[in-house]
Write a protein that holds these residues in place. Structure first.
Motif, PDB file in Angstrom:
ATOM      1  N   MET A   1       6.774  52.513  18.689  1.00 18.80           N
ATOM      2  CA  MET A   1       6.730  50.718  18.513  1.00 18.80           C
ATOM      3  C   MET A   1       8.060  50.530  18.985  1.00 18.80           C
ATOM      4  SD  MET A   1       5.053  49.439  15.046  1.00 18.80           S
ATOM      5  CE  MET A   1       6.054  50.256  13.625  1.00 18.80           C
ATOM      6  N   ALA A   2       7.890  49.155  19.797  1.00 15.52           N
ATOM      7  CA  ALA A   2       9.050  48.484  20.147  1.00 15.52           C
ATOM      8  C   ALA A   2       9.935  47.852  19.120  1.00 15.52           C
ATOM      9  CB  ALA A   2       8.485  47.301  21.258  1.00 15.52           C
ATOM     10  N   ARG A   3      11.251  48.062  19.460  1.00 12.98           N
ATOM     11  CA  ARG A   3      12.300  47.327  18.473  1.00 12.98           C
ATOM     12  C   ARG A   3      12.142  45.801  18.720  1.00 12.98           C
ATOM     13  NH1 ARG A   3      17.281  51.104  17.415  1.00 12.98           N
ATOM     14  NH2 ARG A   3      16.019  52.402  15.878  1.00 12.98           N
ATOM     15  N   THR A   4      12.354  45.112  17.679  1.00 13.05           N
ATOM     16  CA  THR A   4      12.279  43.568  17.721  1.00 13.05           C
ATOM     17  C   THR A   4      13.731  43.185  17.697  1.00 13.05           C
ATOM     18  OG1 THR A   4      12.158  43.428  15.243  1.00 13.05           O
ATOM     19  CG2 THR A   4       9.936  43.470  16.557  1.00 13.05           C
ATOM     20  N   THR A   5      14.003  41.878  17.846  1.00 15.10           N
ATOM     21  CA  THR A   5      15.357  41.594  17.927  1.00 15.10           C
ATOM     22  C   THR A   5      15.626  40.984  16.491  1.00 15.10           C
ATOM     23  OG1 THR A   5      14.423  39.086  18.722  1.00 15.10           O
ATOM     24  CG2 THR A   5      15.079  40.718  20.318  1.00 15.10           C
ATOM     25  N   GLN A   6      14.778  41.240  15.504  1.00 13.41           N
ATOM     26  CA  GLN A   6      15.267  40.835  14.158  1.00 13.41           C
ATOM     27  C   GLN A   6      16.504  41.567  13.623  1.00 13.41           C
ATOM     28  OE1 GLN A   6      13.604  38.547  12.786  1.00 13.41           O
ATOM     29  NE2 GLN A   6      15.234  38.534  10.755  1.00 13.41           N
ATOM     30  N   ARG A   7      16.872  42.649  14.102  1.00 15.67           N
ATOM     31  CA  ARG A   7      18.109  43.392  13.714  1.00 15.67           C
ATOM     32  C   ARG A   7      18.722  43.656  15.117  1.00 15.67           C
ATOM     33  NH1 ARG A   7      19.906  44.711   9.306  1.00 15.67           N
ATOM     34  NH2 ARG A   7      18.699  44.501   7.309  1.00 15.67           N
ATOM     35  N   PRO A   8      19.515  42.877  15.917  1.00 16.55           N
ATOM     36  CA  PRO A   8      20.436  43.416  16.988  1.00 16.55           C
ATOM     37  C   PRO A   8      21.420  44.073  16.700  1.00 16.55           C
ATOM     38  CG  PRO A   8      20.831  41.044  16.432  1.00 16.55           C
ATOM     39  CD  PRO A   8      19.797  41.542  15.445  1.00 16.55           C
ATOM     40  N   VAL A   9      21.932  44.956  17.619  1.00 17.87           N
ATOM     41  CA  VAL A   9      23.052  45.663  17.708  1.00 17.87           C
ATOM     42  C   VAL A   9      24.061  44.500  18.015  1.00 17.87           C
ATOM     43  CG1 VAL A   9      24.292  47.673  18.943  1.00 17.87           C
ATOM     44  CG2 VAL A   9      21.949  47.836  18.411  1.00 17.87           C
ATOM     45  N   VAL A  10      25.224  44.679  17.153  1.00 19.51           N
ATOM     46  CA  VAL A  10      26.396  43.763  17.156  1.00 19.51           C
ATOM     47  C   VAL A  10      27.703  44.688  17.494  1.00 19.51           C
ATOM     48  CG1 VAL A  10      25.438  41.870  16.384  1.00 19.51           C
ATOM     49  CG2 VAL A  10      26.819  43.283  14.897  1.00 19.51           C
ATOM     50  N   THR A  11      28.640  44.098  18.001  1.00 23.12           N
ATOM     51  CA  THR A  11      29.989  44.820  18.115  1.00 23.12           C
ATOM     52  C   THR A  11      30.967  44.239  17.353  1.00 23.12           C
ATOM     53  OG1 THR A  11      29.499  45.458  20.276  1.00 23.12           O
ATOM     54  CG2 THR A  11      31.797  45.709  19.731  1.00 23.12           C
ATOM     55  N   LEU A  12      31.888  44.693  16.549  1.00 25.20           N
ATOM     56  CA  LEU A  12      32.624  44.029  15.768  1.00 25.20           C
ATOM     57  C   LEU A  12      34.132  44.635  16.240  1.00 25.20           C
ATOM     58  CD1 LEU A  12      31.240  45.189  12.047  1.00 25.20           C
ATOM     59  CD2 LEU A  12      31.247  42.781  13.434  1.00 25.20           C
ATOM     60  N   ARG A  13      35.044  43.562  16.326  1.00 27.54           N
ATOM     61  CA  ARG A  13      36.248  43.890  17.118  1.00 27.54           C
ATOM     62  C   ARG A  13      37.284  43.583  16.280  1.00 27.54           C
ATOM     63  NH1 ARG A  13      36.243  42.161  22.441  1.00 27.54           N
ATOM     64  NH2 ARG A  13      35.486  44.198  22.970  1.00 27.54           N
ATOM     65  N   LYS A  26      22.867  43.714  12.400  1.00 25.21           N
ATOM     66  CA  LYS A  26      22.801  42.760  11.382  1.00 25.21           C
ATOM     67  C   LYS A  26      21.388  42.194  11.650  1.00 25.21           C
ATOM     68  CE  LYS A  26      24.013  38.640  13.581  1.00 25.21           C
ATOM     69  NZ  LYS A  26      24.770  37.399  13.706  1.00 25.21           N
ATOM     70  N   ASN A  27      20.940  41.537  10.421  1.00 25.11           N
ATOM     71  CA  ASN A  27      19.750  40.714  10.272  1.00 25.11           C
ATOM     72  C   ASN A  27      19.975  39.395  10.602  1.00 25.11           C
ATOM     73  OD1 ASN A  27      17.557  39.474   9.366  1.00 25.11           O
ATOM     74  ND2 ASN A  27      16.825  41.064   7.738  1.00 25.11           N
ATOM     75  N   ARG A  28      19.161  38.920  11.596  1.00 27.21           N
ATOM     76  CA  ARG A  28      19.589  37.486  12.092  1.00 27.21           C
ATOM     77  C   ARG A  28      19.021  36.524  11.203  1.00 27.21           C
ATOM     78  NH1 ARG A  28      18.302  37.625  18.419  1.00 27.21           N
ATOM     79  NH2 ARG A  28      20.235  38.198  19.109  1.00 27.21           N
TER      80      ARG A  28
END
Length: 54
Positions: A1-13, A26-28
């Motif tokens: 199954m394809a990943r949805t954009t509900q939980r995108p990968v984010v970068t924390l600086r 994170k959960n949008r």
């Protein structure tokens, strides 16, 4: 199954300006704003705020 954009990968600086980053998801729906977490910065050797960058 394809990943949805509900939980995108984010970068924390790090806000300490050391250039240290963490990568997480994170959960949008629950966190529509930019994510801010207190995490360990090994360059400063202390816990500091890490903010989401886009």
């Amino acid at each position: 199954m394809a990943r949805t954009t509900q939980r995108p990968v984010v970068t924390l600086r790090s806000t300490a300006g050391t250039g240290v980053t963490y990568v997480t998801r994170k959960n949008r729906q629950n966190d529509p704003d930019r994510l801010v977490l207190r995490k360990y910065d090994p360059v400063v050797a202390a816990h500091v705020e890490f903010r989401e960058v886009r």
